[in-house]
Design a protein around this motif. Structure first.
Motif, PDB file in Angstrom:
ATOM      1  N   LEU A  30       0.822  -1.217   0.000  1.00  0.00           N
ATOM      2  CA  LEU A  30       0.000   0.000   0.000  1.00  0.00           C
ATOM      3  C   LEU A  30       0.853   1.263   0.000  1.00  0.00           C
ATOM      4  O   LEU A  30       0.432   2.292  -0.538  1.00  0.00           O
ATOM      5  CB  LEU A  30      -0.957  -0.018   1.196  1.00  0.00           C
ATOM      6  N   GLN A  31       2.038   1.203   0.588  1.00  0.00           N
ATOM      7  CA  GLN A  31       2.956   2.338   0.477  1.00  0.00           C
ATOM      8  C   GLN A  31       3.322   2.583  -0.982  1.00  0.00           C
ATOM      9  O   GLN A  31       3.354   3.733  -1.440  1.00  0.00           O
ATOM     10  CB  GLN A  31       4.214   2.081   1.308  1.00  0.00           C
ATOM     11  N   ALA A  32       3.600   1.504  -1.712  1.00  0.00           N
ATOM     12  CA  ALA A  32       3.921   1.646  -3.137  1.00  0.00           C
ATOM     13  C   ALA A  32       2.721   2.162  -3.917  1.00  0.00           C
ATOM     14  O   ALA A  32       2.861   3.015  -4.808  1.00  0.00           O
ATOM     15  CB  ALA A  32       4.384   0.304  -3.697  1.00  0.00           C
ATOM     16  N   VAL A  33       1.539   1.654  -3.588  1.00  0.00           N
ATOM     17  CA  VAL A  33       0.315   2.138  -4.240  1.00  0.00           C
ATOM     18  C   VAL A  33       0.122   3.626  -3.972  1.00  0.00           C
ATOM     19  O   VAL A  33      -0.186   4.411  -4.885  1.00  0.00           O
ATOM     20  CB  VAL A  33      -0.908   1.326  -3.750  1.00  0.00           C
ATOM     21  N   GLU A  34       0.311   4.032  -2.718  1.00  0.00           N
ATOM     22  CA  GLU A  34       0.159   5.444  -2.363  1.00  0.00           C
ATOM     23  C   GLU A  34       1.185   6.311  -3.106  1.00  0.00           C
ATOM     24  O   GLU A  34       0.841   7.386  -3.632  1.00  0.00           O
ATOM     25  CB  GLU A  34       0.317   5.628  -0.861  1.00  0.00           C
ATOM     26  N   MET A  35       2.433   5.848  -3.169  1.00  0.00           N
ATOM     27  CA  MET A  35       3.467   6.586  -3.895  1.00  0.00           C
ATOM     28  C   MET A  35       3.107   6.702  -5.364  1.00  0.00           C
ATOM     29  O   MET A  35       3.267   7.765  -5.986  1.00  0.00           O
ATOM     30  CB  MET A  35       4.816   5.889  -3.722  1.00  0.00           C
ATOM     31  N   LYS A  58      -7.881   2.919   6.204  1.00  0.00           N
ATOM     32  CA  LYS A  58      -8.380   3.977   7.094  1.00  0.00           C
ATOM     33  C   LYS A  58      -7.356   4.348   8.155  1.00  0.00           C
ATOM     34  O   LYS A  58      -7.155   5.519   8.467  1.00  0.00           O
ATOM     35  CB  LYS A  58      -9.677   3.527   7.770  1.00  0.00           C
ATOM     36  N   ASP A  59      -6.689   3.326   8.712  1.00  0.00           N
ATOM     37  CA  ASP A  59      -5.761   3.557   9.818  1.00  0.00           C
ATOM     38  C   ASP A  59      -4.437   4.175   9.369  1.00  0.00           C
ATOM     39  O   ASP A  59      -3.869   5.020  10.071  1.00  0.00           O
ATOM     40  CB  ASP A  59      -5.469   2.234  10.542  1.00  0.00           C
ATOM     41  N   GLN A  60      -3.932   3.752   8.195  1.00  0.00           N
ATOM     42  CA  GLN A  60      -2.565   4.124   7.838  1.00  0.00           C
ATOM     43  C   GLN A  60      -2.412   4.829   6.483  1.00  0.00           C
ATOM     44  O   GLN A  60      -1.363   5.421   6.224  1.00  0.00           O
ATOM     45  CB  GLN A  60      -1.668   2.882   7.850  1.00  0.00           C
ATOM     46  N   PHE A  61      -3.442   4.782   5.654  1.00  0.00           N
ATOM     47  CA  PHE A  61      -3.305   5.370   4.315  1.00  0.00           C
ATOM     48  C   PHE A  61      -4.546   6.205   3.968  1.00  0.00           C
ATOM     49  O   PHE A  61      -5.295   5.889   3.033  1.00  0.00           O
ATOM     50  CB  PHE A  61      -3.087   4.265   3.264  1.00  0.00           C
TER      51      PHE A  61
END
Length: 302
Positions: A30-35, A58-61
């Motif tokens: 999800l970090q890669a998706v967000e980036m 919801k909690d982290q992104f």
């Protein structure tokens, strides 16, 4: 494209593709998706247990929550997540497949499914694009992840796959170096014999859109000075864009040496299927996953 960040920028400058992510409920994924979302390079179909995935987002992104470029698709199991992701790509609803938090074996079983999979009859091979400090362009390495001891025709297809990726990254006529321990032909050393045959296949048009020069040892493939010192007069020696390893062991060692000793940045994909596949390790960083996504998306456009 001389750096992976330039690749990301070029990818974002073109029309957006959709990526289907199998088993997406993972922080690094999800970090890669967000980036990728922040860079504007893709939209995503995130496939996993809906409740768990929504809670993690919801909690982290929060940037991904209620984002128009994100769709969540429920799957009860990792096997179902892999199947749904592959079906999205097979139907054309997505143009890139990405492995999330599940094993490669589960993803590849879905990819190779006779009914809905992504097989084309071609050899599937891994192509990695490395950004190495001091090197003036991206360096492509193949195959470090799929084919154990490829035979001659498999090596030819591995080259064709890597040429497609390199050309998508702006290398119009990539120089391909089939690697061996030496730069002369020795009947006792199969990689040298295969390299010589691949050169002939290239000259006769069986391997197109590139220049194949080999056999070459690694130093003669990437260093003009080394090639000249050894009396190799080829115009392409020392200028390789693509390094073709003779076996998966050699590829794995070269790949990890570049990462751990040279501190190189890398993105890697599987090529040869109906669409590029991002098959990074679960231990890979979000940055590596982002570069792999950019490489896959850029390749899917060509």
């Amino acid at each position: 494209m001389d750096t992976l960040d330039v690749l990301v920028e070029k990818t974002a400058a073109n029309d957006t593709r959709t990526v289907a992510v199998a088993s997406a409920a993972d922080i690094e994924v999800l970090q890669a998706v967000e980036m990728a979302m922040m860079k504007g390079i893709a939209s995503f179909l995130l496939i996993d247990n809906e409740e768990r995935l929504q809670q993690l987002i919801k909690d982290q992104f929060p940037e991904l929550w209620n984002n128009p470029y994100i769709s969540i698709v429920h799957a009860d199991t990792i096997q179902e997540a892999a199947e749904k992701a592959v079906r999205f790509v097979s139907s054309g609803e997505a143009q890139v497949l990405m492995k999330g938090n599940l094993s490669t074996a589960v993803v590849m079983k879905a990819v190779l499914n006779a009914e809905y999979g992504l097989r084309t009859g071609k050899v599937l091979s891994h192509v990695a694009a490395f950004e190495v400090e001091g090197y003036d362009r991206l360096l492509f390495v193949t195959d470090a992840g799929m084919n154990i001891t490829p035979k001659l025709e498999e090596k030819a297809q591995i080259i064709r796959n890597s040429v497609e990726v390199a050309r998508a990254c702006g290398v119009d006529v990539p120089i391909v170096a089939p690697l061996a321990a030496i730069e002369t032909i020795n009947p006792a050393m199969t990689p040298t014999m295969d390299a010589a045959a691949l050169v002939v296949m290239n000259r006769r048009g069986q391997i197109k859109d590139c220049i194949v020069d080999g056999p070459l040892a690694l130093d003669n493939a990437v260093s003009i000075k080394s090639a000249q010192h050894k009396g190799i007069t080829s115009e392409t020696a020392g200028k390789a864009d693509i390094l073709v390893v003779p076996s998966i062991e050699a590829g794995n060692i070269l790949y990890k040496s570049l990462m751990y000793f040279a501190k190189a940045k890398v993105g890697g994909i599987i090529q040869g299927a109906k669409a590029p596949i991002v098959l990074t390790s679960r231990s890979d960083s979000a940055e590596t996953k982002l570069y792999s996504l950019a490489l896959a998306i850029q390749t899917s456009k060509n």
